[in-house]
Write a protein that holds these residues in place. Structure first.
Motif, PDB file in Angstrom:
ATOM      1  N   SER A   1     -42.564  45.857   4.695  1.00 48.89           N
ATOM      2  CA  SER A   1     -41.590  45.441   6.174  1.00 48.89           C
ATOM      3  C   SER A   1     -41.758  46.675   6.692  1.00 48.89           C
ATOM      4  CB  SER A   1     -40.841  44.693   5.547  1.00 48.89           C
ATOM      5  OG  SER A   1     -39.842  44.369   5.083  1.00 48.89           O
TER       6      SER A   1
ATOM      7  N   VAL B   1     -39.968  34.368   0.287  1.00 46.51           N
ATOM      8  CA  VAL B   1     -40.393  35.029   1.012  1.00 46.51           C
ATOM      9  C   VAL B   1     -39.187  35.646   2.150  1.00 46.51           C
ATOM     10  CG1 VAL B   1     -42.097  35.038   3.712  1.00 46.51           C
ATOM     11  CG2 VAL B   1     -42.993  35.064   1.181  1.00 46.51           C
ATOM     12  N   ASP B   2     -38.334  36.669   2.348  1.00 50.16           N
ATOM     13  CA  ASP B   2     -38.209  36.941   3.303  1.00 50.16           C
ATOM     14  C   ASP B   2     -38.483  36.649   4.627  1.00 50.16           C
ATOM     15  OD1 ASP B   2     -36.016  35.563   2.269  1.00 50.16           O
ATOM     16  OD2 ASP B   2     -36.198  37.429   0.628  1.00 50.16           O
ATOM     17  N   LEU B   3     -38.594  36.744   5.959  1.00 51.84           N
ATOM     18  CA  LEU B   3     -38.425  37.171   7.219  1.00 51.84           C
ATOM     19  C   LEU B   3     -37.932  36.519   8.400  1.00 51.84           C
ATOM     20  CD1 LEU B   3     -42.629  36.393   7.553  1.00 51.84           C
ATOM     21  CD2 LEU B   3     -40.881  35.722   9.806  1.00 51.84           C
TER      22      LEU B   3
ATOM     23  N   TYR C   1     -44.744  42.197   8.793  1.00 49.41           N
ATOM     24  CA  TYR C   1     -44.343  42.508   6.577  1.00 49.41           C
ATOM     25  C   TYR C   1     -46.366  42.011   6.914  1.00 49.41           C
ATOM     26  CZ  TYR C   1     -39.523  40.233   8.609  1.00 49.41           C
ATOM     27  OH  TYR C   1     -38.525  40.443   9.097  1.00 49.41           O
TER      28      TYR C   1
ATOM     29  N   ILE D   1     -43.877  39.612   0.418  1.00 46.26           N
ATOM     30  CA  ILE D   1     -43.682  40.528   1.076  1.00 46.26           C
ATOM     31  C   ILE D   1     -43.675  41.698   0.654  1.00 46.26           C
ATOM     32  CG2 ILE D   1     -42.628  41.651   3.013  1.00 46.26           C
ATOM     33  CD1 ILE D   1     -43.543  39.042   3.328  1.00 46.26           C
TER      34      ILE D   1
ATOM     35  N   LEU E   1     -47.557  39.386  11.083  1.00 44.95           N
ATOM     36  CA  LEU E   1     -47.488  38.594   9.816  1.00 44.95           C
ATOM     37  C   LEU E   1     -49.147  39.252   9.070  1.00 44.95           C
ATOM     38  CD1 LEU E   1     -46.002  37.538   6.843  1.00 44.95           C
ATOM     39  CD2 LEU E   1     -47.292  35.766   7.833  1.00 44.95           C
TER      40      LEU E   1
ATOM     41  N   LEU F   1     -48.315  40.446   3.593  1.00 49.57           N
ATOM     42  CA  LEU F   1     -47.183  39.807   2.284  1.00 49.57           C
ATOM     43  C   LEU F   1     -49.089  39.998   1.909  1.00 49.57           C
ATOM     44  CD1 LEU F   1     -46.779  37.541   1.719  1.00 49.57           C
ATOM     45  CD2 LEU F   1     -47.773  35.436   3.405  1.00 49.57           C
TER      46      LEU F   1
ATOM     47  N   LYS G   1     -50.227  33.057   4.071  1.00 46.98           N
ATOM     48  CA  LYS G   1     -50.220  33.253   5.424  1.00 46.98           C
ATOM     49  C   LYS G   1     -50.117  31.889   6.335  1.00 46.98           C
ATOM     50  CE  LYS G   1     -53.090  36.388   7.526  1.00 46.98           C
ATOM     51  NZ  LYS G   1     -53.661  35.847   6.375  1.00 46.98           N
TER      52      LYS G   1
ATOM     53  N   ARG H   1     -41.882  44.552  14.838  1.00 47.58           N
ATOM     54  CA  ARG H   1     -41.873  44.982  13.428  1.00 47.58           C
ATOM     55  C   ARG H   1     -43.417  44.252  12.813  1.00 47.58           C
ATOM     56  NH1 ARG H   1     -38.591  42.276  11.499  1.00 47.58           N
ATOM     57  NH2 ARG H   1     -37.458  40.633  12.775  1.00 47.58           N
TER      58      ARG H   1
END
Length: 233
Positions: free
Chosen positions: A214, A20-22, A204, A211, A32, A206, A40, A202
């Motif tokens: 996004s 996961v990139d966030l 995302y 992800i 999220l 999941l 989550k 913004r």
């Protein structure tokens, strides 16, 4: 402020998060989104230091905090308000709030308490009452107030609207917006897609530990895949 990169995490042999990139920037509300079981809470618990990730990197304000203790992470200013409120039911409202400054914010405890009671006037009326006797909405206010007592630089809110009436959900999202306008960065972890996207900068999405989508909240609100999956049209 928060940078999560290639995060892999889970429980025992079971991998829940699969790379996961966030990121959350200063002054942002980042949502999220995801259904139950998407991962989550696993993400929250690893970011907050309750579990040690399998791999990847978590940085907060430039400092590597991957695998750091939850105490260290709270002292750095990354504070989570967990799903399900988790207030101490047998302690008074005041004691619950003051416990929020145990690791961070202790020198300004009185001023912070006054600020929290201005944000939540209903808690002022119930300071000596046991937390377990509060309504669900009041317990959610108490949980957020306890988080604010630690002078967070970034506040993670895990399902703050869960179990609340529609009127209280509106009130809760209004409050989150006000806190953000005062400069607080917020990671909002929610199943309530419509109101989260209306509030966030913004977002995302999941799905199954990855992800799936996004982008800006406005763009995601118009995304046909997200509308089909979460809004039914």
């Amino acid at each position: 402020m928060l940078e999560v990169a290639a995060l892999r995490a889970g429980y025992g042999p079971i991998e829940v998060l699969r790379g996961v990139d966030l990121a959350v920037g200063p002054g942002e509300i980042v949502a999220l989104l995801g259904s139950n079981g998407a991962g989550k809470s696993t993400l929250n618990n690893n970011v907050s230091g309750l579990y040690r990730p399998f791999g990847g990197s978590i940085r907060f304000e430039g400092e590597e905090i991957t695998g750091a203790s939850s105490m260290h992470i709270v002292k750095a200013g990354l504070v989570q308000v967990p799903e399900g409120r988790r207030v101490f039911p047998n302690l008074s409202v005041r004691d619950n709030l003051e416990l929020g400054s145990y690791r961070r914010g202790k020198p300004h405890r009185a001023a912070n308490l006054e600020r929290v009671l201005e944000i939540f006037p209903r808690l002022r009326e119930r300071l000596t009452q046991s937390a377990g006797t509060l309504s669900g909405g009041e317990q959610q206010m108490l949980a957020i107030g306890r988080g604010l007592m630690g002078e967070p630089r970034l506040l993670i809110l895990d399902e703050p609207s869960l179990g609340l009436s529609p009127l209280l959900v509106e009130e809760m999202f209004g409050l989150i917006g006000r806190l953000n306008r005062q400069g607080l960065a917020i990671l909002l972890v929610e199943q309530n897609v419509v109101q989260s996207l209306a509030l966030a900068h913004r977002a995302y999405v999941l799905e199954n530990g990855r992800i799936a989508l996004s982008g800006s909240a406005a763009d995601l609100a118009r995304d046909p895949d997200l509308r089909r999956s979460y809004l039914g049209h």
